[in-house]
Design a protein around this motif. Sequence first.
Motif, mmCIF file in Angstrom:
data_model
loop_
_atom_site.group_PDB
_atom_site.id
_atom_site.type_symbol
_atom_site.label_atom_id
_atom_site.label_comp_id
_atom_site.label_asym_id
_atom_site.label_seq_id
_atom_site.Cartn_x
_atom_site.Cartn_y
_atom_site.Cartn_z
ATOM 1 N N MET A 1 -23.860 -15.065 -33.079
ATOM 2 C CA MET A 1 -24.048 -14.905 -34.507
ATOM 3 C C MET A 1 -25.414 -15.495 -34.913
ATOM 4 S SD MET A 1 -21.158 -15.499 -37.286
ATOM 5 C CE MET A 1 -21.508 -15.315 -39.002
ATOM 6 N N PRO A 2 -26.149 -14.826 -35.822
ATOM 7 C CA PRO A 2 -27.470 -15.333 -36.195
ATOM 8 C C PRO A 2 -27.390 -16.605 -37.037
ATOM 9 C CG PRO A 2 -26.919 -13.401 -37.487
ATOM 10 C CD PRO A 2 -25.846 -13.544 -36.463
ATOM 11 N N LYS A 3 -28.512 -17.298 -37.094
ATOM 12 C CA LYS A 3 -28.585 -18.513 -37.905
ATOM 13 C C LYS A 3 -28.442 -18.159 -39.384
ATOM 14 C CE LYS A 3 -31.758 -21.111 -35.007
ATOM 15 N NZ LYS A 3 -33.102 -21.705 -34.948
ATOM 16 N N MET A 4 -27.913 -19.117 -40.144
ATOM 17 C CA MET A 4 -27.783 -18.916 -41.583
ATOM 18 C C MET A 4 -29.131 -19.207 -42.250
ATOM 19 S SD MET A 4 -24.861 -20.561 -43.892
ATOM 20 C CE MET A 4 -25.298 -20.867 -45.573
ATOM 21 N N LYS A 5 -29.580 -18.314 -43.102
ATOM 22 C CA LYS A 5 -30.868 -18.503 -43.757
ATOM 23 C C LYS A 5 -30.701 -19.239 -45.087
ATOM 24 C CE LYS A 5 -33.802 -14.890 -41.940
ATOM 25 N NZ LYS A 5 -34.694 -13.778 -42.298
ATOM 26 N N THR A 6 -31.688 -20.071 -45.404
ATOM 27 C CA THR A 6 -31.736 -20.771 -46.683
ATOM 28 C C THR A 6 -32.351 -19.826 -47.707
ATOM 29 O OG1 THR A 6 -32.081 -22.836 -45.523
ATOM 30 C CG2 THR A 6 -32.649 -22.802 -47.846
ATOM 31 N N GLY A 7 -31.810 -19.796 -48.910
ATOM 32 C CA GLY A 7 -32.390 -18.987 -49.979
ATOM 33 C C GLY A 7 -33.760 -19.526 -50.332
ATOM 34 N N SER A 8 -34.785 -18.709 -50.194
ATOM 35 C CA SER A 8 -36.154 -19.147 -50.399
ATOM 36 C C SER A 8 -36.385 -19.644 -51.827
ATOM 37 C CB SER A 8 -37.102 -17.990 -50.111
ATOM 38 O OG SER A 8 -38.241 -18.447 -49.446
ATOM 39 N N SER A 9 -35.801 -18.959 -52.797
ATOM 40 C CA SER A 9 -35.987 -19.373 -54.187
ATOM 41 C C SER A 9 -35.258 -20.680 -54.460
ATOM 42 C CB SER A 9 -35.488 -18.286 -55.132
ATOM 43 O OG SER A 9 -34.107 -18.063 -54.927
ATOM 44 N N LYS A 46 -38.618 -33.821 -68.165
ATOM 45 C CA LYS A 46 -37.666 -34.583 -67.355
ATOM 46 C C LYS A 46 -36.787 -33.647 -66.533
ATOM 47 C CE LYS A 46 -37.634 -37.943 -71.063
ATOM 48 N NZ LYS A 46 -36.901 -38.432 -72.221
ATOM 49 N N SER A 47 -36.326 -34.150 -65.401
ATOM 50 C CA SER A 47 -35.449 -33.332 -64.564
ATOM 51 C C SER A 47 -34.006 -33.474 -65.024
ATOM 52 C CB SER A 47 -35.578 -33.735 -63.097
ATOM 53 O OG SER A 47 -35.265 -35.099 -62.947
ATOM 54 N N GLY A 48 -33.181 -32.485 -64.667
ATOM 55 C CA GLY A 48 -31.770 -32.498 -65.026
ATOM 56 C C GLY A 48 -30.910 -32.261 -63.801
ATOM 57 N N LEU A 49 -29.618 -32.215 -64.011
ATOM 58 C CA LEU A 49 -28.685 -31.947 -62.919
ATOM 59 C C LEU A 49 -28.067 -30.577 -63.111
ATOM 60 C CD1 LEU A 49 -26.898 -35.399 -62.682
ATOM 61 C CD2 LEU A 49 -28.608 -34.496 -61.128
ATOM 62 N N VAL A 50 -27.688 -29.951 -62.022
ATOM 63 C CA VAL A 50 -27.065 -28.631 -62.055
ATOM 64 C C VAL A 50 -25.627 -28.774 -62.553
ATOM 65 C CG1 VAL A 50 -26.253 -26.772 -60.544
ATOM 66 C CG2 VAL A 50 -28.528 -27.709 -60.244
ATOM 67 N N ALA A 51 -25.173 -27.811 -63.347
ATOM 68 C CA ALA A 51 -23.809 -27.824 -63.877
ATOM 69 C C ALA A 51 -22.792 -27.683 -62.741
ATOM 70 C CB ALA A 51 -23.627 -26.689 -64.877
ATOM 71 N N LYS A 52 -21.599 -28.235 -62.954
ATOM 72 C CA LYS A 52 -20.553 -28.229 -61.921
ATOM 73 C C LYS A 52 -20.209 -26.820 -61.437
ATOM 74 C CE LYS A 52 -18.076 -32.486 -63.038
ATOM 75 N NZ LYS A 52 -16.804 -33.042 -63.529
ATOM 76 N N VAL A 53 -20.180 -25.839 -62.352
ATOM 77 C CA VAL A 53 -19.799 -24.477 -61.965
ATOM 78 C C VAL A 53 -20.806 -23.825 -61.025
ATOM 79 C CG1 VAL A 53 -18.318 -23.862 -63.904
ATOM 80 C CG2 VAL A 53 -20.778 -23.640 -64.140
ATOM 81 N N ASP A 54 -22.058 -24.262 -61.059
ATOM 82 C CA ASP A 54 -23.100 -23.656 -60.237
ATOM 83 C C ASP A 54 -23.327 -24.355 -58.899
ATOM 84 O OD1 ASP A 54 -23.616 -21.842 -62.316
ATOM 85 O OD2 ASP A 54 -24.925 -23.306 -63.298
ATOM 86 N N VAL A 55 -22.761 -25.541 -58.733
ATOM 87 C CA VAL A 55 -23.024 -26.350 -57.541
ATOM 88 C C VAL A 55 -22.641 -25.629 -56.254
ATOM 89 C CG1 VAL A 55 -22.339 -28.451 -56.314
ATOM 90 C CG2 VAL A 55 -22.933 -28.558 -58.728
ATOM 91 N N LYS A 56 -21.484 -24.992 -56.236
ATOM 92 C CA LYS A 56 -20.981 -24.338 -55.026
ATOM 93 C C LYS A 56 -21.946 -23.247 -54.551
ATOM 94 C CE LYS A 56 -16.888 -22.057 -53.152
ATOM 95 N NZ LYS A 56 -15.578 -21.462 -53.461
ATOM 96 N N SER A 57 -22.392 -22.387 -55.465
ATOM 97 C CA SER A 57 -23.264 -21.281 -55.076
ATOM 98 C C SER A 57 -24.648 -21.773 -54.640
ATOM 99 C CB SER A 57 -23.396 -20.273 -56.216
ATOM 100 O OG SER A 57 -23.992 -20.874 -57.331
ATOM 101 N N ILE A 58 -25.137 -22.819 -55.270
ATOM 102 C CA ILE A 58 -26.455 -23.354 -54.904
ATOM 103 C C ILE A 58 -26.393 -24.029 -53.537
ATOM 104 C CG2 ILE A 58 -28.212 -25.053 -55.510
ATOM 105 C CD1 ILE A 58 -27.596 -24.297 -58.463
ATOM 106 N N LYS A 59 -25.305 -24.734 -53.263
ATOM 107 C CA LYS A 59 -25.150 -25.374 -51.953
ATOM 108 C C LYS A 59 -25.081 -24.321 -50.843
ATOM 109 C CE LYS A 59 -23.356 -29.936 -52.870
ATOM 110 N NZ LYS A 59 -22.283 -30.919 -52.647
#
Length: 64
Positions: A1-9, A46-59
């Motif tokens: 199986m190929p390596k998992m790629k990181t989303g460039s954006s 200033k920087s902020g934190l990602v909302a809880k609902v978006d954390v799973k998809s970003i990870k």
Amino acid sequence: MPKMKTGSSAKKRFRLTGSGKIKRKHAFKSHILTKKSTKRKRNLTKSGLVAKVDVKSIKLQLGI
């Protein structure tokens, strides 16, 4: 199986904090700054934190 790629954006936009939260920058700070108040521009810097609902998809995009 190929390596998992990181989303460039995603790797350009998000960083992981020490406690495992995901840090992000605010939008709307790049141009047309004349109509925005000084307070608003300062708070967008200033920087902020990602909302809880978006954390799973970003990870997933970051390969975490």
